[in-house]
Design a protein around this motif. Structure first.
Motif, PDB file in Angstrom:
ATOM      1  N   GLU A   1     -22.601  65.814 -57.653  1.00  0.00           N
ATOM      2  CA  GLU A   1     -21.898  65.478 -58.891  1.00  0.00           C
ATOM      3  C   GLU A   1     -21.565  63.995 -58.921  1.00  0.00           C
ATOM      4  O   GLU A   1     -21.477  63.335 -57.882  1.00  0.00           O
ATOM      5  CB  GLU A   1     -20.594  66.271 -58.982  1.00  0.00           C
ATOM      6  N   ASN A   2     -21.353  63.498 -60.124  1.00  0.00           N
ATOM      7  CA  ASN A   2     -20.879  62.132 -60.351  1.00  0.00           C
ATOM      8  C   ASN A   2     -21.760  61.074 -59.710  1.00  0.00           C
ATOM      9  O   ASN A   2     -21.259  60.123 -59.118  1.00  0.00           O
ATOM     10  CB  ASN A   2     -19.430  61.970 -59.858  1.00  0.00           C
ATOM     11  N   VAL A   3     -23.068  61.231 -59.835  1.00  0.00           N
ATOM     12  CA  VAL A   3     -23.960  60.203 -59.305  1.00  0.00           C
ATOM     13  C   VAL A   3     -24.144  59.105 -60.340  1.00  0.00           C
ATOM     14  O   VAL A   3     -23.968  59.330 -61.543  1.00  0.00           O
ATOM     15  CB  VAL A   3     -25.331  60.784 -58.880  1.00  0.00           C
TER      16      VAL A   3
ATOM     17  N   ASP B   1     -23.413  65.475 -67.320  1.00  0.00           N
ATOM     18  CA  ASP B   1     -22.204  64.986 -66.649  1.00  0.00           C
ATOM     19  C   ASP B   1     -22.518  64.299 -65.325  1.00  0.00           C
ATOM     20  O   ASP B   1     -21.677  64.249 -64.434  1.00  0.00           O
ATOM     21  CB  ASP B   1     -21.197  66.114 -66.454  1.00  0.00           C
ATOM     22  N   ASN B   2     -23.733  63.742 -65.216  1.00  0.00           N
ATOM     23  CA  ASN B   2     -24.191  63.020 -64.022  1.00  0.00           C
ATOM     24  C   ASN B   2     -24.219  63.893 -62.774  1.00  0.00           C
ATOM     25  O   ASN B   2     -23.914  63.445 -61.671  1.00  0.00           O
ATOM     26  CB  ASN B   2     -23.373  61.752 -63.790  1.00  0.00           C
ATOM     27  N   THR B   3     -24.594  65.147 -62.971  1.00  0.00           N
ATOM     28  CA  THR B   3     -24.818  66.076 -61.871  1.00  0.00           C
ATOM     29  C   THR B   3     -26.319  66.186 -61.651  1.00  0.00           C
ATOM     30  O   THR B   3     -27.083  66.335 -62.602  1.00  0.00           O
ATOM     31  CB  THR B   3     -24.230  67.463 -62.193  1.00  0.00           C
ATOM     32  N   VAL B   4     -26.728  66.119 -60.395  1.00  0.00           N
ATOM     33  CA  VAL B   4     -28.136  66.268 -60.052  1.00  0.00           C
ATOM     34  C   VAL B   4     -28.456  67.747 -59.917  1.00  0.00           C
ATOM     35  O   VAL B   4     -27.715  68.495 -59.278  1.00  0.00           O
ATOM     36  CB  VAL B   4     -28.471  65.550 -58.730  1.00  0.00           C
ATOM     37  N   MET B   5     -29.578  68.143 -60.511  1.00  0.00           N
ATOM     38  CA  MET B   5     -30.021  69.522 -60.457  1.00  0.00           C
ATOM     39  C   MET B   5     -31.477  69.542 -59.993  1.00  0.00           C
ATOM     40  O   MET B   5     -32.249  68.650 -60.324  1.00  0.00           O
ATOM     41  CB  MET B   5     -29.912  70.149 -61.854  1.00  0.00           C
ATOM     42  N   PHE B   6     -31.823  70.550 -59.197  1.00  0.00           N
ATOM     43  CA  PHE B   6     -33.233  70.806 -58.885  1.00  0.00           C
ATOM     44  C   PHE B   6     -33.571  72.147 -59.504  1.00  0.00           C
ATOM     45  O   PHE B   6     -32.817  73.114 -59.357  1.00  0.00           O
ATOM     46  CB  PHE B   6     -33.503  70.841 -57.378  1.00  0.00           C
ATOM     47  N   SER B   7     -34.713  72.223 -60.229  1.00  0.00           N
ATOM     48  CA  SER B   7     -35.009  73.459 -60.944  1.00  0.00           C
ATOM     49  C   SER B   7     -36.502  73.701 -61.102  1.00  0.00           C
ATOM     50  O   SER B   7     -37.309  72.777 -61.016  1.00  0.00           O
ATOM     51  CB  SER B   7     -34.371  73.420 -62.334  1.00  0.00           C
TER      52      SER B   7
END
Length: 152
Positions: free
Chosen positions: A74-76, A102-108
């Motif tokens: 979060e918050n990157v 919200d500047n959260t990194v996700m892998f999907s």
């Protein structure tokens, strides 16, 4: 002239329900009873330090998607991660890193599911689980808000 059919807007409720049931059944085969948590239409499980989530969502009138994803950090700082994510994504055989609102990194991974088979679902689960577990700590350390504050 298009040689493939174009998508038609709409939600195929029957297909959505059918794929949800099929996906739930496969997940129950792959995991022990206590390993899965289902809240609303999202099923989750832990893999190492990551939480993996699975959901079926509408896509168009002829198909739905099975989304397998994990939130990693979060918050990157978007300016610091954009180039790195593009390079990582170019080498991935399946799945992608993304930065959500919200500047959260996700892998999907998102899979068309009208003709989904168990092997495809397992491949997406394995891919997201392995990458999420491998990269969540790395990303938090390299790009998390605490690290970015120290750099500035």
């Amino acid at each position: 002239m298009h040689k493939f059919p174009l998508f038609k807007d709409g939600i195929n409720e029957a297909l959505l329900k059918s794929v949800e049931q099929k996906t739930d059944a496969w997940l129950k085969e792959l995991f022990d009873e206590g390993d899965l948590t289902k809240v609303d239409n999202i099923t989750s499980f832990s893999f190492g330090s990551a939480t993996i989530q699975v959901m079926v969502v509408p896509w168009h009138s002829e198909d739905v998607l099975v989304k397998v994803f994990s939130y990693l950090a979060e918050n990157v700082d978007p300016c610091k991660v954009a180039g790195d994510f593009l390079r990582l994504n170019s080498d991935l055989p399946l799945g992608r890193f993304s930065l959500i609102f919200d500047n959260t990194v996700m892998f999907s991974c998102s899979l068309p599911a009208a003709n989904l088979d168990r092997n495809e679902l397992v491949g997406a689960l394995q891919t997201v689980a392995v990458y999420a577990d491998q990269y969540d700590d790395i990303l938090k350390e390299q790009y998390g808000s605490e690290h970015c504050a120290k750099i500035q």
